[in-house]
Motif scaffolding. Structure first.
Motif, short mmCIF file in Angstrom:
data_model
loop_
_atom_site.label_atom_id
_atom_site.label_comp_id
_atom_site.label_asym_id
_atom_site.label_seq_id
_atom_site.Cartn_x
_atom_site.Cartn_y
_atom_site.Cartn_z
N GLY A 98 1.36 -1.10 7.16
CA GLY A 98 1.89 -2.46 7.09
C GLY A 98 3.38 -2.52 6.83
O GLY A 98 4.08 -3.40 7.36
N ASP A 141 -1.58 -0.47 3.40
CA ASP A 141 -0.59 -1.54 3.31
C ASP A 141 0.84 -0.99 3.31
O ASP A 141 1.75 -1.61 3.85
CB ASP A 141 -0.81 -2.36 2.03
N ILE A 193 -6.99 1.06 1.25
CA ILE A 193 -6.34 -0.21 1.62
C ILE A 193 -4.92 -0.27 1.08
O ILE A 193 -3.98 -0.66 1.78
CB ILE A 193 -7.17 -1.40 1.10
N GLY A 215 -5.04 -5.56 8.12
CA GLY A 215 -3.76 -5.45 7.45
C GLY A 215 -2.55 -5.63 8.34
O GLY A 215 -1.42 -5.45 7.89
#
Length: 501
Positions: free
Chosen positions: A474, A470, A466, A169
């Motif tokens: 991220g 993110d 996930i 990521g």
């Protein structure tokens, strides 16, 4: 002092003029002190999480160290007179480097990430087990290095580097492998890596008595090396792993802490140990669904997407956030299961047990189970004696018959601690913190109640991890701004996941 002088950093090293920038977005708390240091033909700029930011330099070598070393006296003897009277760990690393160069990193037993520059070369290194994760982004504009991946999320394309792996990521961000030092010449892009530690693959055959004595000795030394004379807090579940660490502290003023939920607790087992060894003991209880809803904090701290590992880490993160005050030095019993095979209680054959232990020791890297950010997000410094280098060398190398013996798992550890702990603790069956707190079962129930099919629960958990990753890694969103329930609704609504009944 609860923690080391520097607990984290984000640094850019360039051959030209440094670029000004805001303090990086990090999950770990602490005062961000600016770094602006010319070092030969290179220039350091960035931030360190610290009350002060001493950056030692001598003979063209400059060092920054996040974390701490644990065998200072032995290291001073190896280095010689130049290390006499040196108490600061960064200065000790500098003295070691001046005597041995990069191979001197193989001498270090600690919990750290470090950056060293000499001449036109930058070296980024993490400890033997990567317990302080270290990330790099390498481009034409220089080298960016940080103890959290989210601090490097901005930047152009990054060159692959030996001794590193890509980070899920985070395009362009690389993680330095555990027990590795990566050397880069920013002006030319030339790069190389050396290994500073590898999990032992050989096995030691010892008589029972000698094996028990050796395990006691190395664990006792590891615990004592982590006591800095100030107040100490020990996470205590009442199992053999955490109870051993608590018993070996053997100093006044130790506080033990336990976490429970409405879905489960290990309070009685922990109290038995605390009463036996005479610690001040505190219990914290939180609603089980409230605990699971703090998942964004665990993802932000560990920066991983492995849902199984997040279930282990989440109760710890919640407990650290519940602790009153800040600046605690916290010891845990985390990690003993990996070299001792404690997670494989159903594995009866010794050859199979040894195979899974070897596999676990070769695949722990990158799971970030020991990351200090788990505690630093609440202002505490955590340390894990079972992942001391000397302890790992002994526990991993012991032949499997000493780990599964007389029908008992982790037999050699239980025997080593028999004189310090109640018999009920020595013989208590293994129970993971995610099991004792109900974390795994409650997260599963929350998914089932939301309409996720039982067969799709593992996939839904990973999808949630996930999605949260993110955002909090991220995009560096504060974990407080990420709602577990909103993420769950988004996961269920995603056609590509098809996790609904």
């Amino acid at each position: 002092m609860g923690g080391p002088p520097i607990t984290g950093f984000s640094i850019r090293i360039t051959t030209g003029e440094p670029q000004a920038g805001d303090a990086p977005t990090l999950t770990a708390t602490g005062q961000a002190v600016a770094i602006n240091v010319p070092a030969g033909g290179l220039h350091w700029s960035g931030w360190a999480l610290t009350a002060s930011a001493p950056i030692p330099s001598a003979d063209g070598v400059t060092v920054v160290l996040a974390g701490e070393l644990y065998h200072r006296d032995a290291l001073r003897v190896a280095i010689g007179p130049s290390a006499d009277g040196v108490n600061d760990d960064a200065e000790l690393l500098l003295a070691c480097w001046l005597r041995y160069g990069a191979p001197g990193l193989r001498l270090l037993d600690g919990r750290f990430a470090a950056v060293v520059t000499e001449g036109d070369t930058v070296v980024a290194a993490t400890d033997h087990a990567g317990t302080v994760p270290l990330y790099v982004r390498h481009g034409q504009d220089g080298l960016a290095i940080a103890t959290e991946a989210k601090a490097l999320r901005h930047g152009g394309p990054s060159e692959p580097l030996p001794g590193t792996e890509s980070v899920p990521g985070n395009t362009g961000v690389r993680r330095v492998r555990a027990g590795t030092a990566v050397a880069v010449v920013p002006s030319s892009g030339k790069a190389s890596a050396i290994r500073t530690w590898l999990p032992p693959e050989h096995r030691i055959v010892l008589p029972e008595e000698e094996a028990v004595r050796r395990v006691y000795t190395v664990l006792d030394e590891a615990v004592r090396s982590r006591l800095d004379g100030g107040p100490v807090t020990v996470v205590l579940s009442g199992g053999i792993d955490s109870s051993s660490v608590a018993a070996l502290t053997r100093q006044s003023g130790v506080e033990t802490i336990s976490l429970g939920t409405d879905a489960g607790d290990e309070f009685e087992a922990a109290r038995t140990v605390a009463d036996h060894i005479g610690t001040r003991h505190s219990e914290f209880r939180v609603g089980s669904e409230d605990l699971v809803r703090q998942l964004p904090w665990a993802v932000a701290a560990a920066e991983i997407i492995d849902a199984d590992v997040l279930e282990y880490l989440l109760p710890l993160v919640v407990m650290y956030r519940l602790l009153p005050g800040a600046g605690r030095r916290i010891l845990t019993g985390y990690g003993a299961d990996i070299p001792l095979g404690g997670m494989h209680r159903a594995t009866r054959r010794l050859d199979s047990l040894d195979t899974v232990i070897s596999d676990d020791m070769n695949t722990f890297d990158g799971l970030n189970e020991m990351s200090p950010v788990l505690g630093c997000l609440a202002g505490h410094w955590t340390t894990h004696p079972y992942w001391d280098r000397s302890v790992l060398d002994v526990l991993t190398a012991l032949e499997p018959g000493l780990k599964r013996r007389h029908g008992r798992d982790k037999w050699v550890l239980r025997e080593a601690m028999r004189d310090l702990l109640p018999e009920a603790t020595v013989s208590r069956p293994k129970l993971g913190i995610h099991e004792g707190s109900g974390t795994t079962s409650v997260w599963t129930s929350m998914l089932l109640d939301a309409g996720v099919a039982a067969a799709d629960v593992p996939r839904a958990k990973r999808a949630m991890a996930i999605a949260i990753h993110d955002r909090v890694v991220g995009q560096a969103e504060p974990p407080a701004d990420v709602s577990f329930d909103d993420v769950l609704r988004d996961v269920i609504a995603s056609p590509s996941l098809a996790v609904v009944k």
